[in-house]
Design a protein around this motif. Structure first.
Motif: not given
Length: 221
Positions: A40-44, A46, A77, A79-80, A82-83, A109
């Motif tokens: 799981e991650f924190t999206s930009e 959301q 971003t 999200e990017e 983080f990934l 995260a």
């Protein structure tokens, strides 16, 4: 007298430029079970529903800006980022592993428990990532994992393990770890009490400008 213990996690830079060089991922030892790490991650754009329900639109905007600062238009971003950080961590990069651990510890995260409930932070997953980096000798990870063992967060409380990890980081020059080694020698927690060694480690940390270590030295006079 009051002896000060450093309890803040080391926060390595999470800029991906610092995580470009990867080391080979250590081979798993026979019979050693690796911790399961969630995706799981924190999206930009959301936010977890538990926060969505309790915050006003203005408060949500402020929280998102604090957690995920906006960059220039050319930046990746959140999200990017983080990934990419997670990819580098899984490839064995100790700095990325430590950075990812910090994100799980602080709640940047997002994780879920077995029932699907969103966790505000995830010290168990943080400990797993810190452990991977600490095994590679990365001082910040050793310090962070030592804090988790000292406080019993995400791992069973174990002062002996905490001291050992702080000492490894301290020997590499980690100033906060040097102070904590001094504190544990002074208090006799996780190691036999030894005021002379406590003062020795406080002096090393104070020489690097650590205010807590200097205060501890002053308290011992």
């Amino acid at each position: 007298m009051k002896i000060l213990f450093v309890t803040l996690l080391a926060l390595p830079m999470l800029m991906l430029a610092g995580c470009g060089q990867k080391t080979a991922k250590d081979a798993e030892k026979p019979g050693e079970q690796q911790a399961q790490l969630p995706d799981e991650f924190t999206s930009e754009k959301q936010m977890p529903s538990v926060l969505e329900e309790s915050l006003s639109p203005e408060e949500k905007s402020a929280v998102l800006k604090e957690i995920m600062p906006a960059g220039s238009e050319s930046d990746s971003t959140p999200e990017e980022k983080f990934l990419q950080l997670k990819k580098d961590a899984e490839a064995g990069d100790p700095k990325a592993q430590t950075g990812l651990g910090v994100m799980y510890y602080t709640g940047e995260a997002i994780s879920k428990d077995a029932s699907g409930k969103i966790l505000s932070n995830d010290p168990a997953t943080a400990a797993a990532w810190f452990h991977r980096a600490a095994e590679q000798g990365y001082a910040d990870a050793q310090f962070n994992l030592g804090l988790l063992y000292a406080n019993g967060e995400g791992v069973p409380k174990d002062s002996v393990k905490a001291f050992g990890l702080f000492q490894k980081a301290a020997e590499q020059g980690n100033v906060d770890a040097q102070n904590n080694v001094g504190v544990m020698y002074y208090s006799g927690e996780g190691v036999p009490r030894d005021e002379a060694k406590a003062k020795e480690w406080f002096k090393k940390a104070a020489a690097q400008g650590n205010a807590d270590a200097q205060a501890n030295l002053d308290a011992m006079k």
